[in-house]
Design an enzyme around this catalytic site. Structure first.
Site, PDB file in Angstrom:
ATOM      1  N   GLU A 112       0.851  -1.189   0.000  1.00  0.00           N
ATOM      2  CA  GLU A 112       0.000   0.000   0.000  1.00  0.00           C
ATOM      3  C   GLU A 112       0.886   1.239   0.000  1.00  0.00           C
ATOM      4  O   GLU A 112       1.954   1.228   0.608  1.00  0.00           O
ATOM      5  CB  GLU A 112      -0.904   0.055   1.236  1.00  0.00           C
ATOM      6  CG  GLU A 112      -2.051  -0.922   1.216  1.00  0.00           C
ATOM      7  CD  GLU A 112      -1.715  -2.206   1.928  1.00  0.00           C
ATOM      8  OE1 GLU A 112      -0.651  -2.275   2.565  1.00  0.00           O
ATOM      9  OE2 GLU A 112      -2.521  -3.161   1.840  1.00  0.00           O
ATOM     10  N   TYR A 124       7.855   1.989  -7.592  1.00  0.00           N
ATOM     11  CA  TYR A 124       7.088   0.750  -7.702  1.00  0.00           C
ATOM     12  C   TYR A 124       6.583   0.535  -9.138  1.00  0.00           C
ATOM     13  O   TYR A 124       6.617  -0.587  -9.649  1.00  0.00           O
ATOM     14  CB  TYR A 124       5.900   0.767  -6.722  1.00  0.00           C
ATOM     15  CG  TYR A 124       6.304   0.911  -5.268  1.00  0.00           C
ATOM     16  CD1 TYR A 124       7.440   0.276  -4.771  1.00  0.00           C
ATOM     17  CD2 TYR A 124       5.555   1.671  -4.379  1.00  0.00           C
ATOM     18  CE1 TYR A 124       7.820   0.415  -3.437  1.00  0.00           C
ATOM     19  CE2 TYR A 124       5.917   1.803  -3.044  1.00  0.00           C
ATOM     20  CZ  TYR A 124       7.055   1.177  -2.591  1.00  0.00           C
ATOM     21  OH  TYR A 124       7.424   1.307  -1.268  1.00  0.00           O
TER      22      TYR A 124
HETATM   23  C1  LIG Z   1      10.888   5.778  -1.927  1.00  0.00           C
HETATM   24  C2  LIG Z   1      12.369   5.646  -1.600  1.00  0.00           C
HETATM   25  C3  LIG Z   1      12.588   4.361  -0.813  1.00  0.00           C
HETATM   26  C4  LIG Z   1      13.163   5.580  -2.922  1.00  0.00           C
HETATM   27  O1  LIG Z   1      14.515   5.295  -2.589  1.00  0.00           O
HETATM   28  P1  LIG Z   1      15.749   5.805  -3.486  1.00  0.00           P
HETATM   29  O2  LIG Z   1      16.956   5.140  -2.950  1.00  0.00           O
HETATM   30  O3  LIG Z   1      15.754   7.285  -3.543  1.00  0.00           O
HETATM   31  O4  LIG Z   1      15.333   5.232  -4.900  1.00  0.00           O
HETATM   32  P2  LIG Z   1      16.245   5.076  -6.213  1.00  0.00           P
HETATM   33  O5  LIG Z   1      17.363   6.045  -6.218  1.00  0.00           O
HETATM   34  O6  LIG Z   1      16.606   3.637  -6.355  1.00  0.00           O
HETATM   35  O7  LIG Z   1      15.203   5.514  -7.337  1.00  0.00           O
HETATM   36  C5  LIG Z   1      14.627   4.580  -8.179  1.00  0.00           C
HETATM   37  C6  LIG Z   1      13.409   5.123  -8.864  1.00  0.00           C
HETATM   38  O8  LIG Z   1      12.458   5.596  -7.917  1.00  0.00           O
HETATM   39  C7  LIG Z   1      11.763   6.722  -8.442  1.00  0.00           C
HETATM   40  N1  LIG Z   1      12.101   7.889  -7.629  1.00  0.00           N
HETATM   41  C8  LIG Z   1      12.891   7.895  -6.522  1.00  0.00           C
HETATM   42  N2  LIG Z   1      12.927   9.141  -6.002  1.00  0.00           N
HETATM   43  C9  LIG Z   1      12.153   9.915  -6.790  1.00  0.00           C
HETATM   44  C10 LIG Z   1      11.790  11.266  -6.764  1.00  0.00           C
HETATM   45  N3  LIG Z   1      12.241  12.105  -5.822  1.00  0.00           N
HETATM   46  N4  LIG Z   1      10.966  11.734  -7.732  1.00  0.00           N
HETATM   47  C11 LIG Z   1      10.494  10.916  -8.687  1.00  0.00           C
HETATM   48  N5  LIG Z   1      10.823   9.594  -8.782  1.00  0.00           N
HETATM   49  C12 LIG Z   1      11.622   9.105  -7.835  1.00  0.00           C
HETATM   50  C13 LIG Z   1      12.263   6.881  -9.864  1.00  0.00           C
HETATM   51  O9  LIG Z   1      11.453   6.066 -10.682  1.00  0.00           O
HETATM   52  C14 LIG Z   1      13.663   6.300  -9.764  1.00  0.00           C
HETATM   53  O10 LIG Z   1      14.147   5.830 -10.985  1.00  0.00           O
HETATM   54  P3  LIG Z   1      14.994   6.848 -11.932  1.00  0.00           P
HETATM   55  O11 LIG Z   1      16.192   7.260 -11.106  1.00  0.00           O
HETATM   56  O12 LIG Z   1      15.343   5.992 -13.108  1.00  0.00           O
HETATM   57  O13 LIG Z   1      14.087   7.992 -12.237  1.00  0.00           O
HETATM   58  C15 LIG Z   1      12.887   6.889  -0.789  1.00  0.00           C
HETATM   59  O14 LIG Z   1      12.497   8.062  -1.464  1.00  0.00           O
HETATM   60  C16 LIG Z   1      12.389   6.941   0.647  1.00  0.00           C
HETATM   61  O15 LIG Z   1      12.999   6.363   1.538  1.00  0.00           O
HETATM   62  N6  LIG Z   1      11.280   7.678   0.883  1.00  0.00           N
HETATM   63  C17 LIG Z   1      10.748   7.843   2.263  1.00  0.00           C
HETATM   64  C18 LIG Z   1      10.127   6.578   2.776  1.00  0.00           C
HETATM   65  C19 LIG Z   1       9.027   6.081   1.851  1.00  0.00           C
HETATM   66  O16 LIG Z   1       8.249   6.827   1.281  1.00  0.00           O
HETATM   67  N7  LIG Z   1       8.958   4.745   1.720  1.00  0.00           N
HETATM   68  C20 LIG Z   1       7.968   4.083   0.895  1.00  0.00           C
HETATM   69  C21 LIG Z   1       6.746   3.778   1.705  1.00  0.00           C
HETATM   70  S1  LIG Z   1       5.432   3.049   0.706  1.00  0.00           S
END
Ligand SMILES: CC(C)(COP(=O)(O)OP(=O)(O)OC[C@H]1O[C@@H](n2cnc3c(N)ncnc32)[C@H](O)[C@@H]1OP(=O)(O)O)[C@@H](O)C(=O)NCCC(=O)NCCS
Length: 238
Positions: A112, A124
């Site tokens: 979710e 995702y």
């Molecule tokens: C969601 C989260 C885990 C992503 O982690 P991350 O290490 O930054 O992710 P990645 O660097 O591997 O990014 C992979 C993809 O995610 C998406 N993405 C990540 N950050 C993004 C941003 N700020 N804006 C848009 N897309 C984003 C993109 O599709 C990206 O692929 P791309 O680089 O080819 O565009 C991180 O932002 C986080 O910890 N957020 C807070 C906690 C949270 O929301 N958890 C999920 C709960 S459901």
């Protein structure tokens, strides 16, 4: 100046001794962080639970978890360290979760997510999750709906091809360049003025109660979904 040898991200199982560092990321990422004892309970007493961490050298820079329920993998938590976001760590963690789920016979992965959590949703979607439903007013902090996102069959051809292509792309990425402060030089996702530096394991409050450390809780709604925990454990917001 002596060049630092490259240090690669390694994903492996979360251990109890990782929990202080995991809790730092919890507090950076979620307005209602799980206390460390909730993770300890998951690691020690929940045989459905699988938790992993991303390590850069000795440092933990992200974590994720899921429950394997019969043939379904339910993602329970997912976060990367603020200063290390947008470096591909989330993708490595998700690849590892999906690999583990497929290896354990799960046919699909589900989770979710808040409609407002565009970073997570894009991650995702990139990995084949599609919105299959809505849980109205799922999040108690602001009554926001939850989107239910599910993959197609993990052992189906198109999902396997998608994962293989993404894995190949992740493997070609350059090593993360880290500056003298120990933080990535390239920071695309950090909010202006925000800093994850100074968040040390020493400053952790093991109860997870807000406001008892120097770390500011995020003001945005907690991005995690709510999951149902095993017997005796109450529902939590992810
Ligand atoms: C969601 C989260 C885990 C992503 O982690 P991350 O290490 O930054 O992710 P990645 O660097 O591997 O990014 C992979 C993809 O995610 C998406 N993405 C990540 N950050 C993004 C941003 N700020 N804006 C848009 N897309 C984003 C993109 O599709 C990206 O692929 P791309 O680089 O080819 O565009 C991180 O932002 C986080 O910890 N957020 C807070 C906690 C949270 O929301 N958890 C999920 C709960 S459901």
């Amino acid at each position: 100046m002596v060049a630092r040898p490259p240090v690669r991200i390694v994903v492996d199982r979360m251990k109890v001794e990782d929990l202080p560092a995991v809790h730092v990321i919890e507090r950076e990422s979620f307005s209602t962080p799980w206390p460390s004892h909730a993770y300890r309970q998951e690691l020690e007493n929940n045989r459905l639970a699988h938790y992993i961490v991303a390590r850069w050298g000795d440092e933990i820079v992200g974590f994720a978890g899921m429950w394997l329920l019969v043939d379904e993998a339910h993602v329970t938590t997912f976060a990367t360290r603020l200063a290390w976001r947008r470096q591909g760590i989330g993708e490595r963690l998700l690849l590892a979760l999906l690999d583990l789920a497929a290896a354990r016979g799960a046919h699909e992965a589900t989770l979710e997510v808040r409609p407002s959590n565009t970073s997570a949703r894009q991650l995702y979607e990139k990995y084949g999750f599609k919105v299959v439903g809505v849980r109205p007013r799922y999040y108690s902090d602001n009554n926001e709906d939850a989107l239910i996102m599910t993959t197609e069959s993990l052992d189906g051809r198109s999902m396997r091809q998608r994962i293989a292509d993404l894995r190949a792309e992740v493997a070609t990425r350059p090593d993360i360049e880290v500056g003298d402060d120990g933080m990535p030089v390239r920071r695309l996702d950090a909010a202006p003025g925000s800093t994850a530096a100074g968040s040390t394991a020493d400053s952790i409050d093991s109860t997870g109660s807000a406001g008892s450390t120097g770390l500011d809780a995020p003001s945005a709604p907690d991005p995690r979904a709510r999951i149902i925990r095993p017997s005796g454990v109450t529902r939590r917001q992810l």
